[in-house]
Design an enzyme around this catalytic site. Structure first.
Site, PDB file in Angstrom:
ATOM      1  CB  SER A   5      43.236  18.929  16.760  1.00  0.00           C
ATOM      2  OG  SER A   5      43.147  19.219  15.382  1.00  0.00           O
ATOM      3  CD  GLU A  35      55.160  19.934   7.632  1.00  0.00           C
ATOM      4  OE1 GLU A  35      53.995  19.686   7.980  1.00  0.00           O
ATOM      5  OE2 GLU A  35      55.437  20.555   6.595  1.00  0.00           O
ATOM      6  CG  HIS A  65      47.502  17.105  17.981  1.00  0.00           C
ATOM      7  ND1 HIS A  65      48.073  17.997  17.126  1.00  0.00           N
ATOM      8  CD2 HIS A  65      48.460  16.783  18.882  1.00  0.00           C
ATOM      9  CE1 HIS A  65      49.316  18.224  17.494  1.00  0.00           C
ATOM     10  NE2 HIS A  65      49.580  17.486  18.555  1.00  0.00           N
TER      11      HIS A  65
END
Ligand code: SF4
Length: 294
Positions: A219, A127, A43
């Site tokens: 981010s 994830e 990011h």
């Protein structure tokens, strides 16, 4: 040059997993054409732009015939998707962070041993989606200790955690879970990189007049750093590059802290430091020096 004091976080910038993935990708770019990453590698728009200039662009379309090499990002991908890619004509380079890989292996181990797997984390995060694919059909994702009633199997429960979750969340969660189940097995898969970065940032924020937090506006971990600094009541700016720094931000400021998210490259942090030195404090910004300080 100014006499402004800059305190730069030792842990500012790339974490181990991101550094590894970026190195793997630049190396692949040098080796040949047709290299793509599955989605943006990290990011950080400036790094993505640099990679594109080297010939590596992000793609979501894996049917694209131009793909000769596909790079998997640090978050990992679901197992079924990985297996599908292995059957394709392109080469797959897996840049999944080894800590995420470890969490995937523990999720599979718990499932193989007959535990109902709980993944503590954000269900929308890539994830966590990848961890789910290793954790078996009974696995559930919980993101707080408010959701314990969702657990059906009260006998054998196994827990893995999204690597970037805070340790206190895991502690609270396990504290409440332990009295509800007969057997509990926990793998603490939290990577301490995020926790240490937050801790150091908090300490620096206490000692300075101004905090600069560098990293992609998209981010999550950089935004978390900026939120933390703001909560410490220190004036904070979240920026992507040095060009965003305005003279008036650092006018008459004696001490500036710099921290950066896990996907911010060192070159951006250095440029920020140089710009602050060039325009900050009582130096070249037109403000008089205190006697004895120059
Ligand atoms: S934060 Fe930790 S788990 Fe995530 S990529 Fe970095 S080193 Fe790996």
């Amino acid at each position: 040059m100014s006499d402004i004091e800059i305190i730069k976080a030792k842990r500012a910038g790339f974490c181990f997993g991101v550094k590894r993935a970026v190195n793997i990708t630049f190396k692949a770019a040098k080796k040949g054409k047709g290299v793509f990453t599955l989605g943006p590698l990290i990011h950080n728009p400036q790094v993505i732009e640099k990679l594109c200039k080297e010939g590596v662009c992000p793609t979501e379309n894996t049917e694209d015939r131009n793909i000769q090499t596909l790079i998997i990002r640090t978050h990992g991908i679901p197992l079924e998707l990985y297996q599908t890619f292995l059957k394709k004509d392109f080469k797959v380079i897996d840049a999944t962070c080894p800590f995420v890989k470890k969490a995937q292996q523990y999720a599979k181990l718990l499932c193989d041993e007959g535990y109902q797997v709980i993944i503590l984390g954000d269900e929308k995060h890539p994830e966590v989606k990848s961890l789910m694919s290793y954790a078996g059909k009974d696995a559930i994702i919980l993101d707080s200790n408010q959701e314990l009633q969702k657990i059906k199997n009260k006998k054998r429960v196994g827990v893995v955690v999204q690597t970037t979750q805070p340790t206190n969340l895991l502690q609270e969660f396990i504290g409440k879970l332990v009295s509800r189940v007969s057997e509990l097995k926990v793998f603490n898969t939290i990577c301490n990189s995020t926790a240490l970065r937050l801790k150091e940032t908090k300490e620096i924020a206490r000692r300075v007049d101004l905090m600069i937090v560098a990293g992609g506006k998209n981010s999550a971990n950089t935004t978390q750093l900026a939120t933390l600094c703001n909560a410490s009541s220190v004036k904070t700016y979240h920026i992507e590059t040095s060009s965003e720094i305005k003279k008036e931000w650092i006018k008459d400021v004696a001490r500036v802290g710099i921290t950066a998210g896990a996907s911010t490259p060192e070159w951006i942090i250095s440029e920020i430091e140089s710009r602050i030195r060039d325009i900050g404090g009582n130096g070249d910004n037109g403000y008089p020096h205190e006697s004895g300080r120059n």
